[in-house]
Design a protein around this motif. Structure first.
Motif, mmCIF file in Angstrom:
data_model
loop_
_atom_site.group_PDB
_atom_site.id
_atom_site.type_symbol
_atom_site.label_atom_id
_atom_site.label_comp_id
_atom_site.label_asym_id
_atom_site.label_seq_id
_atom_site.Cartn_x
_atom_site.Cartn_y
_atom_site.Cartn_z
ATOM 1 N N HIS A 155 5.544 6.004 3.404
ATOM 2 C CA HIS A 155 4.863 5.539 2.201
ATOM 3 C C HIS A 155 5.331 4.377 1.831
ATOM 4 O O HIS A 155 6.683 4.391 1.534
ATOM 5 C CB HIS A 155 5.013 6.728 1.252
ATOM 6 C CG HIS A 155 4.335 7.912 1.320
ATOM 7 N ND1 HIS A 155 4.777 8.947 2.421
ATOM 8 C CD2 HIS A 155 3.017 8.662 0.671
ATOM 9 C CE1 HIS A 155 3.804 9.771 2.383
ATOM 10 N NE2 HIS A 155 2.838 9.707 1.346
ATOM 11 N N VAL B 48 5.620 1.885 -1.162
ATOM 12 C CA VAL B 48 5.394 1.678 -2.587
ATOM 13 C C VAL B 48 6.070 0.226 -2.833
ATOM 14 O O VAL B 48 7.239 0.091 -2.703
ATOM 15 C CB VAL B 48 6.035 2.805 -3.339
ATOM 16 C CG1 VAL B 48 5.628 2.733 -4.842
ATOM 17 C CG2 VAL B 48 5.557 4.230 -2.868
ATOM 18 N N VAL C 235 2.122 9.891 -9.901
ATOM 19 C CA VAL C 235 1.578 8.766 -9.376
ATOM 20 C C VAL C 235 0.305 8.361 -10.132
ATOM 21 O O VAL C 235 -0.230 7.405 -10.458
ATOM 22 C CB VAL C 235 1.236 8.795 -7.897
ATOM 23 C CG1 VAL C 235 0.403 7.762 -7.340
ATOM 24 C CG2 VAL C 235 2.572 8.810 -7.044
ATOM 25 N N ASP D 131 8.881 8.165 -5.972
ATOM 26 C CA ASP D 131 7.851 8.680 -4.876
ATOM 27 C C ASP D 131 8.445 9.416 -3.761
ATOM 28 O O ASP D 131 7.800 10.606 -3.556
ATOM 29 C CB ASP D 131 6.965 7.486 -4.471
ATOM 30 C CG ASP D 131 5.861 7.991 -3.539
ATOM 31 O OD1 ASP D 131 4.782 8.640 -3.904
ATOM 32 O OD2 ASP D 131 5.956 7.543 -2.359
#
Ligand code: GLU
Length: 294
Positions: A190, A192, A283, A28
């Protein structure tokens, strides 16, 4: 810049379940020229396995992961967590709690993650009680956020969780506080991670608001479950990754994450699989499920 992170708890060697979170957070961030940081969540000293942190780092290296900056260790960061706790105390949001486990068990109702604290010490310790833990006061305003994979979420902390512990009776800081402080101080944009932490996210968003932090974007990937439907974890004795075929392990993770890696890629070397993954990471293809059977 996108900044992601992987935050393993060194309670045992890396297994397939944790490799999924590592790969997803890495791709990501890195597929968007971002940074990927590593944090050892070694706060819960009684559950630590000696040597596990180094073993995890070596295993990650063997799989070809590269992280940015130095690894940080939560066990060395008490001062930051204490400062955040004091901010919350000064804002009147945290109170000392003198209840024993048994007292709570006797009078509490079940929420979605254990017992909902009945609020006994909310308005001050009663005469015979000593402060043991520190709890944060929550309310019944719904906490809403949209997870990048699991979609819209809503939780009412007062009903579903209750006032939760930030510093435990044994003096250790709780995961919920430490993770929020570190995600802020490391500038994570972010988060994840596995969907077993989806229900923790509203607590973290609540603390971010209370501390005047910004909130990162959240993406919760499905967790791997065994045939009995149990999450693969150290508790269910998931096999550690034995390193006999890393290319195949990485291929399997990509397959698990819905990325449809070509079968022929299994015959290639590890760096070819990484290259393919970096180019094709999407994603949108990750299954919108909290858990998936391997
Ligand atoms: N240390 C946690 C775990 O290994 C992950 C925490 C997080 O990613 O926020 O399950």
């Amino acid at each position: 810049m996108v900044k992601g992170r992987f935050a393993p708890s060194p309670t045992g060697p890396l297994h397939f379940g944790s490799l999924i979170a590592a790969v997803a957070s890495f791709l990501d961030a890195k597929s968007r020229q971002g940074a990927w940081l590593l944090r050892m969540e070694d706060l819960d000293t009684p559950r630590q396995v000696p040597g596990a942190a180094d073993l995890i780092l070596h295993t990650l290296e063997d799989y070809g992961f590269e992280w940015d900056g130095k690894v940080i260790y939560q066990s060395q960061r008490d001062d930051y967590y204490q400062a955040a706790l004091e901010t919350l105390i000064s804002r009147g949001l945290v109170y000392p709690c003198g209840c024993s486990r048994k007292e709570i068990a006797d009078s509490a109702v079940h929420g979605i993650d254990g017992l909902v604290y009945p609020g006994t010490c909310r308005h001050g310790l009663s005469g015979d009680k000593q402060a043991r833990a520190w709890r944060v006061r929550v309310d019944d305003t719904p906490i809403r956020f949209t997870d990048g994979i699991q979609g819209p979420q809503s939780q009412v902390l007062a009903r579903d969780i209750g006032d939760f512990v930030l510093k435990r009776a044994d003096g250790l800081f709780a995961y919920q506080l430490a993770v929020v402080v570190d995600d802020e101080l490391q500038g994570i944009s972010h988060v994840v991670r596995g969907a077993d932490l989806l229900d923790s996210t509203p607590r973290q968003i609540y603390l971010q608001h209370a501390l005047s932090y910004s909130s990162p974007a959240y993406l919760h990937v499905p967790v791997a479950a065994n045939a009995a439907g149990e999450k693969l974890s150290k508790q269910t004795l998931a096999q550690p990754l034995n390193g006999t075929d890393r290319t195949r392990d990485l291929w399997q993770v990509l397959h698990f994450l819905g990325q449809a890696p070509p079968v022929a890629l299994q015959q290639e070397n590890l760096s070819s699989v990484w290259q393919w993954a970096m180019l094709h990471w999407s994603v949108d293809q990750v299954p919108r499920q909290r858990s998936l059977t391997l």
